[in-house]
Write a protein that holds these residues in place. Structure first.
Motif, PDB file in Angstrom:
ATOM      1  N   ARG A 101       0.815  -1.218   0.000  1.00 41.36           N
ATOM      2  CA  ARG A 101       0.000   0.000   0.000  1.00 41.36           C
ATOM      3  C   ARG A 101       0.849   1.269   0.000  1.00 41.36           C
ATOM      4  O   ARG A 101       0.294   2.369  -0.082  1.00 41.36           O
ATOM      5  CB  ARG A 101      -0.924  -0.001   1.228  1.00 41.36           C
ATOM      6  N   MET A 102       2.147   1.106   0.095  1.00 45.67           N
ATOM      7  CA  MET A 102       3.046   2.273   0.130  1.00 45.67           C
ATOM      8  C   MET A 102       3.582   2.516  -1.278  1.00 45.67           C
ATOM      9  O   MET A 102       4.320   1.689  -1.819  1.00 45.67           O
ATOM     10  CB  MET A 102       4.180   2.020   1.116  1.00 45.67           C
ATOM     11  N   PRO A 103       3.202   3.622  -1.911  1.00 44.35           N
ATOM     12  CA  PRO A 103       3.500   3.838  -3.343  1.00 44.35           C
ATOM     13  C   PRO A 103       4.979   3.768  -3.691  1.00 44.35           C
ATOM     14  O   PRO A 103       5.359   3.155  -4.669  1.00 44.35           O
ATOM     15  CB  PRO A 103       2.927   5.233  -3.600  1.00 44.35           C
ATOM     16  N   LEU A 104       5.845   4.396  -2.918  1.00 45.43           N
ATOM     17  CA  LEU A 104       7.250   4.467  -3.272  1.00 45.43           C
ATOM     18  C   LEU A 104       8.030   3.240  -2.804  1.00 45.43           C
ATOM     19  O   LEU A 104       9.052   2.891  -3.398  1.00 45.43           O
ATOM     20  CB  LEU A 104       7.885   5.736  -2.670  1.00 45.43           C
ATOM     21  N   VAL A 105       7.547   2.603  -1.771  1.00 47.07           N
ATOM     22  CA  VAL A 105       8.294   1.508  -1.160  1.00 47.07           C
ATOM     23  C   VAL A 105       7.989   0.170  -1.820  1.00 47.07           C
ATOM     24  O   VAL A 105       8.858  -0.705  -1.900  1.00 47.07           O
ATOM     25  CB  VAL A 105       8.000   1.447   0.360  1.00 47.07           C
ATOM     26  N   ARG A 106       6.762  -0.018  -2.288  1.00 42.64           N
ATOM     27  CA  ARG A 106       6.361  -1.337  -2.753  1.00 42.64           C
ATOM     28  C   ARG A 106       7.179  -1.809  -3.945  1.00 42.64           C
ATOM     29  O   ARG A 106       7.521  -2.994  -4.041  1.00 42.64           O
ATOM     30  CB  ARG A 106       4.874  -1.348  -3.095  1.00 42.64           C
ATOM     31  N   GLY A 107       7.522  -0.880  -4.868  1.00 46.92           N
ATOM     32  CA  GLY A 107       8.326  -1.284  -6.027  1.00 46.92           C
ATOM     33  C   GLY A 107       9.707  -1.757  -5.604  1.00 46.92           C
ATOM     34  O   GLY A 107      10.208  -2.767  -6.099  1.00 46.92           O
ATOM     35  N   LEU A 108      10.326  -1.001  -4.692  1.00 43.17           N
ATOM     36  CA  LEU A 108      11.642  -1.389  -4.199  1.00 43.17           C
ATOM     37  C   LEU A 108      11.579  -2.705  -3.444  1.00 43.17           C
ATOM     38  O   LEU A 108      12.442  -3.580  -3.619  1.00 43.17           O
ATOM     39  CB  LEU A 108      12.191  -0.276  -3.294  1.00 43.17           C
ATOM     40  N   TYR A 109      10.549  -2.872  -2.607  1.00 45.79           N
ATOM     41  CA  TYR A 109      10.422  -4.103  -1.821  1.00 45.79           C
ATOM     42  C   TYR A 109      10.228  -5.315  -2.711  1.00 45.79           C
ATOM     43  O   TYR A 109      10.861  -6.355  -2.515  1.00 45.79           O
ATOM     44  CB  TYR A 109       9.256  -3.971  -0.841  1.00 45.79           C
ATOM     45  N   ARG A 110       9.361  -5.197  -3.720  1.00 40.68           N
ATOM     46  CA  ARG A 110       9.107  -6.326  -4.617  1.00 40.68           C
ATOM     47  C   ARG A 110      10.368  -6.717  -5.387  1.00 40.68           C
ATOM     48  O   ARG A 110      10.666  -7.902  -5.552  1.00 40.68           O
ATOM     49  CB  ARG A 110       7.979  -5.978  -5.587  1.00 40.68           C
ATOM     50  N   SER A 111      11.112  -5.710  -5.842  1.00 44.26           N
ATOM     51  CA  SER A 111      12.332  -6.004  -6.599  1.00 44.26           C
ATOM     52  C   SER A 111      13.367  -6.704  -5.719  1.00 44.26           C
ATOM     53  O   SER A 111      13.968  -7.708  -6.119  1.00 44.26           O
ATOM     54  CB  SER A 111      12.912  -4.707  -7.171  1.00 44.26           C
ATOM     55  N   LEU A 112      13.577  -6.177  -4.512  1.00 40.39           N
ATOM     56  CA  LEU A 112      14.555  -6.786  -3.611  1.00 40.39           C
ATOM     57  C   LEU A 112      14.132  -8.194  -3.205  1.00 40.39           C
ATOM     58  O   LEU A 112      14.967  -9.106  -3.135  1.00 40.39           O
ATOM     59  CB  LEU A 112      14.728  -5.914  -2.367  1.00 40.39           C
ATOM     60  N   LYS A 113      12.855  -8.398  -2.966  1.00 43.12           N
ATOM     61  CA  LYS A 113      12.384  -9.718  -2.577  1.00 43.12           C
ATOM     62  C   LYS A 113      12.590 -10.729  -3.697  1.00 43.12           C
ATOM     63  O   LYS A 113      13.031 -11.864  -3.468  1.00 43.12           O
ATOM     64  CB  LYS A 113      10.901  -9.657  -2.196  1.00 43.12           C
ATOM     65  N   GLN A 114      12.309 -10.306  -4.926  1.00 41.59           N
ATOM     66  CA  GLN A 114      12.488 -11.212  -6.060  1.00 41.59           C
ATOM     67  C   GLN A 114      13.960 -11.559  -6.250  1.00 41.59           C
ATOM     68  O   GLN A 114      14.306 -12.714  -6.551  1.00 41.59           O
ATOM     69  CB  GLN A 114      11.925 -10.560  -7.325  1.00 41.59           C
ATOM     70  N   ILE A 115      14.834 -10.576  -6.061  1.00 36.47           N
ATOM     71  CA  ILE A 115      16.265 -10.834  -6.212  1.00 36.47           C
ATOM     72  C   ILE A 115      16.743 -11.822  -5.160  1.00 36.47           C
ATOM     73  O   ILE A 115      17.440 -12.800  -5.464  1.00 36.47           O
ATOM     74  CB  ILE A 115      17.057  -9.520  -6.120  1.00 36.47           C
ATOM     75  N   PHE A 116      16.375 -11.607  -3.897  1.00 36.09           N
ATOM     76  CA  PHE A 116      16.826 -12.494  -2.832  1.00 36.09           C
ATOM     77  C   PHE A 116      16.232 -13.886  -2.974  1.00 36.09           C
ATOM     78  O   PHE A 116      16.907 -14.886  -2.695  1.00 36.09           O
ATOM     79  CB  PHE A 116      16.465 -11.902  -1.466  1.00 36.09           C
ATOM     80  N   GLU A 117      14.978 -13.990  -3.393  1.00 36.34           N
ATOM     81  CA  GLU A 117      14.385 -15.308  -3.599  1.00 36.34           C
ATOM     82  C   GLU A 117      15.101 -16.060  -4.703  1.00 36.34           C
ATOM     83  O   GLU A 117      15.336 -17.264  -4.620  1.00 36.34           O
ATOM     84  CB  GLU A 117      12.892 -15.157  -3.922  1.00 36.34           C
ATOM     85  N   THR A 118      15.476 -15.349  -5.774  1.00 35.34           N
ATOM     86  CA  THR A 118      16.161 -15.991  -6.893  1.00 35.34           C
ATOM     87  C   THR A 118      17.559 -16.438  -6.504  1.00 35.34           C
ATOM     88  O   THR A 118      18.018 -17.524  -6.870  1.00 35.34           O
ATOM     89  CB  THR A 118      16.230 -15.032  -8.088  1.00 35.34           C
ATOM     90  N   VAL A 119      18.251 -15.602  -5.736  1.00 39.25           N
ATOM     91  CA  VAL A 119      19.642 -15.897  -5.401  1.00 39.25           C
ATOM     92  C   VAL A 119      19.760 -16.952  -4.310  1.00 39.25           C
ATOM     93  O   VAL A 119      20.629 -17.829  -4.368  1.00 39.25           O
ATOM     94  CB  VAL A 119      20.362 -14.601  -4.977  1.00 39.25           C
ATOM     95  N   LEU A 120      18.890 -16.908  -3.298  1.00 39.42           N
ATOM     96  CA  LEU A 120      19.078 -17.714  -2.102  1.00 39.42           C
ATOM     97  C   LEU A 120      18.296 -19.015  -2.086  1.00 39.42           C
ATOM     98  O   LEU A 120      18.697 -19.958  -1.416  1.00 39.42           O
ATOM     99  CB  LEU A 120      18.700 -16.894  -0.857  1.00 39.42           C
ATOM    100  N   LYS A 121      17.180 -19.087  -2.804  1.00 40.36           N
ATOM    101  CA  LYS A 121      16.396 -20.316  -2.754  1.00 40.36           C
ATOM    102  C   LYS A 121      17.100 -21.441  -3.485  1.00 40.36           C
ATOM    103  O   LYS A 121      17.872 -21.231  -4.409  1.00 40.36           O
ATOM    104  CB  LYS A 121      15.002 -20.092  -3.360  1.00 40.36           C
ATOM    105  N   ASP A 122      16.808 -22.684  -3.050  1.00 33.74           N
ATOM    106  CA  ASP A 122      17.470 -23.849  -3.637  1.00 33.74           C
ATOM    107  C   ASP A 122      17.185 -23.977  -5.119  1.00 33.74           C
ATOM    108  O   ASP A 122      18.043 -24.400  -5.894  1.00 33.74           O
ATOM    109  CB  ASP A 122      17.024 -25.122  -2.912  1.00 33.74           C
ATOM    110  N   GLN A 123      15.942 -23.616  -5.530  1.00 37.17           N
ATOM    111  CA  GLN A 123      15.610 -23.798  -6.932  1.00 37.17           C
ATOM    112  C   GLN A 123      16.215 -22.721  -7.807  1.00 37.17           C
ATOM    113  O   GLN A 123      16.229 -22.836  -9.020  1.00 37.17           O
ATOM    114  CB  GLN A 123      14.091 -23.833  -7.139  1.00 37.17           C
ATOM    115  N   GLY A 124      16.708 -21.657  -7.210  1.00 34.93           N
ATOM    116  CA  GLY A 124      17.340 -20.613  -8.000  1.00 34.93           C
ATOM    117  C   GLY A 124      18.787 -20.957  -8.295  1.00 34.93           C
ATOM    118  O   GLY A 124      19.536 -21.347  -7.414  1.00 34.93           O
TER     119      GLY A 124
END
Length: 237
Positions: A101-124
């Motif tokens: 719900r936070m206009p400026l933060v949500r884009g940054l949060y989604r991008s960082l979350k996707q990067i960390f999920e891709t890098v750290l998860k076993d399937q990545g």
């Protein structure tokens, strides 16, 4: 008549001994310095939030380096454990809904979350293969790390042109912390047998540290070798 090697001067031998010592000491000193800097950085972030009664430095007359880092690792592990159950997952989802719900933060949060999920998860499996591409012009070759197949709108545009493209990361020399994202046709990628770690050493050392040569790759198998390991994502594996 036997040839004798020329006698080295005292200054030359002194210089050679200094360079030999530098080769031995410099990597050790830099490794210790980087490790110590990281520990102090982690402690400076965590220790201010530790209650005084739980901080051993309140009872001792000296600092305990690494205690803040240890607490951070324990807390992160506990949060990860709690986040896997139903209650913890609900709390995480509630927190993410607030971020969305936070206009400026949500884009940054989604991008960082996707990067960390891709890098750290076993399937990545990011950057798990080094390769060569002909760049920036014909006859000039650059070292890249294969990331994944082109996806989303980028993939649909390439599919309309009948091209099978792969996303690659091309790091600069000698500091590979930033670089270029390039999309290359799979057939134009020349995969390397060296590990990503050896490829990074090659980039950082400006070509001075060369890994041992691996077995040659048959031309017919290059297409398969250039395919990222994330191929299992297509089949849902």
């Amino acid at each position: 008549m036997t040839e004798t090697s020329p006698r080295l001067s005292f200054a030359t031998r002194l210089r050679n001994n200094f360079l030999a010592g530098l080769v031995i000491c410099a990597p050790i000193a830099i490794t210790i310095w980087l490790t110590w800097t990281f520990i102090r950085w982690a402690d400076s972030w965590v220790k201010p939030y530790i209650p005084a009664r739980y901080n051993p430095e309140s009872y001792l007359n000296f600092a305990v380096p690494g205690f803040g880092l240890l607490i951070a690792l324990i807390v992160i592990t506990i949060i990860g454990f709690l986040g896997k159950n139903l209650i913890g997952r609900s709390i995480v989802d509630f927190g993410e809904s607030i971020m969305d719900r936070m206009p400026l933060v949500r884009g940054l949060y989604r991008s960082l979350k996707q990067i960390f999920e891709t890098v750290l998860k076993d399937q990545g499996t990011p950057f798990n293969k080094a390769a060569l591409i002909e760049y920036p012009s014909a006859g000039l070759w650059s070292l890249v790390f294969i990331a994944t197949d082109a996806k989303g709108e980028v993939a649909s545009k390439f599919d309309a042109m009948g091209r099978d493209m792969v996303a690659c990361f091309m790091p600069p020399t000698p500091v590979p912390t930033a670089g270029f994202l390039v999309f290359v046709e799979r057939e134009k990628i020349v995969p390397l047998d060296m590990s990503p770690e050896d490829a990074a050493k090659l980039v950082i050392s400006v070509g001075l540290v060369t890994p041992p040569e691996g077995p040659p790759i048959p031309r017919r198998s290059r297409r398969a070798a250039a395919a990222p390991v994330v191929e299992q994502e297509r089949t849902g594996g």
